[in-house]
Design an enzyme around this catalytic site. Structure first.
Site, PDB file in Angstrom:
ATOM      1  N   PRO A   1      18.509 -35.793  24.611  1.00  0.00           N
ATOM      2  CA  PRO A   1      18.153 -34.653  25.467  1.00  0.00           C
ATOM      3  C   PRO A   1      18.104 -35.088  26.921  1.00  0.00           C
ATOM      4  O   PRO A   1      17.930 -36.252  27.228  1.00  0.00           O
ATOM      5  CB  PRO A   1      16.766 -34.274  24.971  1.00  0.00           C
ATOM      6  N   GLU A   2      18.272 -34.140  27.802  1.00  0.00           N
ATOM      7  CA  GLU A   2      18.091 -34.400  29.218  1.00  0.00           C
ATOM      8  C   GLU A   2      16.590 -34.420  29.507  1.00  0.00           C
ATOM      9  O   GLU A   2      15.793 -33.841  28.760  1.00  0.00           O
ATOM     10  CB  GLU A   2      18.741 -33.286  30.040  1.00  0.00           C
TER      11      GLU A   2
ATOM     12  N   LYS B   1      12.329 -39.508  29.361  1.00  0.00           N
ATOM     13  CA  LYS B   1      12.553 -38.728  28.143  1.00  0.00           C
ATOM     14  C   LYS B   1      11.483 -39.001  27.090  1.00  0.00           C
ATOM     15  O   LYS B   1      11.652 -38.680  25.919  1.00  0.00           O
ATOM     16  CB  LYS B   1      13.943 -39.039  27.596  1.00  0.00           C
TER      17      LYS B   1
ATOM     18  N   ARG C   1      28.830 -41.994  25.180  1.00  0.00           N
ATOM     19  CA  ARG C   1      28.974 -40.554  25.056  1.00  0.00           C
ATOM     20  C   ARG C   1      30.228 -40.143  25.785  1.00  0.00           C
ATOM     21  O   ARG C   1      30.707 -40.847  26.675  1.00  0.00           O
ATOM     22  CB  ARG C   1      27.764 -39.841  25.683  1.00  0.00           C
TER      23      ARG C   1
END
Ligand SMILES: [Zn+2]
Length: 278
Positions: free
Chosen positions: A2-3, A51, A263
């Site tokens: 997640p950001e 995060k 990614r």
């Protein structure tokens, strides 16, 4: 992954539901803490650090503990009315915190541990300046980025030890807005602080209930979802025309580096040429 903005939203929701309330029951479904019961402890606050989620508790004798969790790829915290039916399978639950007013359930958490609040630095102390934190320090973040000038900027932006909060979406978007190919070495980026300012605005634009609103950055470029436009400039837009120049967006990968996950990257080959200017 997640950001940072989604972790901040999760922290805000958990804080609203739990802060000031006493826990009536807890259930830690990981072997190391399976016998731990924090019933009777009060939730002081829930904060995000990069995060990471920190649920800070106060014990009956003023002891302080922190439940540290990380969502990693699949994790989520959800809040239910007491005894409410869960929307995710029970076997994926890792942590259940109950108060008289709400049940908070952490599913598929990548990290779940309980540490003394005084020892939080052992679990989040490695993080670089937090783009969404009250202590955001652009000078220190730039120093950490430039400490390894040969690392591709697209890799460095995901390295939470350099700066905390950026995931793959905003890594791609911030590089596009800066006209920088993610494979360029950090040293080739002319204005690192402007790139980080764009990333910070992208994250902040998605924080509140009115997320996805259009925000203009200091250079007059809209960041976040602009009205009438697709959600992103380049992220997951491969083969679609660049919103600035019309060239088809491309997808690629960057080599994996320590402390980061590999990614996909998305970029415009015209706006973000592979070779940096001499
Ligand atoms: Zn373009």
């Amino acid at each position: 992954m997640p950001e940072g903005d989604s972790v901040w939203r999760a922290a805000a929701q958990l804080h609203a539901a739990l802060a000031g309330h006493q826990l009536t029951d807890t259930d830690f479904r990981v072997p190391r803490f399976a016998t731990l019961n924090l019933a009777g402890w009060k939730v002081n606050e829930v904060v995000a650090r990069g995060k990471h989620l920190l649920i800070r508790l106060q014990g009956p004798a003023e002891e302080r503990l922190t439940i540290h969790s990380h969502l990693k790829m699949e994790g989520a915290w959800q809040i239910y009315p007491p005894g409410g039916r869960w929307r995710k399978p029970g076997f994926t639950a890792r942590c259940v915190l109950r108060t008289a007013a709400a049940d908070a359930v952490g599913f598929s958490l990548g990290i779940l541990e309980v540490v003394r609040t005084a020892d939080e630095s052992t679990v989040v102390g490695h993080l670089g300046p937090d783009l969404l934190g009250p202590d955001w320090d652009v000078v220190e973040a730039e120093r950490r980025l430039l400490a390894e000038p040969e690392v591709p900027i697209g890799v460095a932006l995901l390295d939470q030890r350099k700066l905390a909060g950026i995931g793959n979406i905003y890594r791609c978007e911030a590089c596009f807005l800066a006209g920088v190919h993610p494979a360029w070495p950090v040293s080739a980026v002319a204005d690192l602080s402007a790139l980080m300012a764009d990333a910070k605005q992208l994250l902040e634009a998605n924080l509140g209930p009115g997320r996805r609103t259009t925000v203009l950055n200091a250079r007059g470029v809209p960041v976040g979802r602009a009205a009438g436009r697709p959600g992103y400039w380049v992220y997951r837009r491969d083969k679609q025309p660049c919103l600035k120049c019309g060239t088809p967006i491309r997808r690629g990968v960057l080599a994996k580096a320590a402390g980061t996950e590999e990614r996909d990257i998305y970029f415009c080959p015209t706006c973000q040429p592979l070779t940096p200017p001499a």
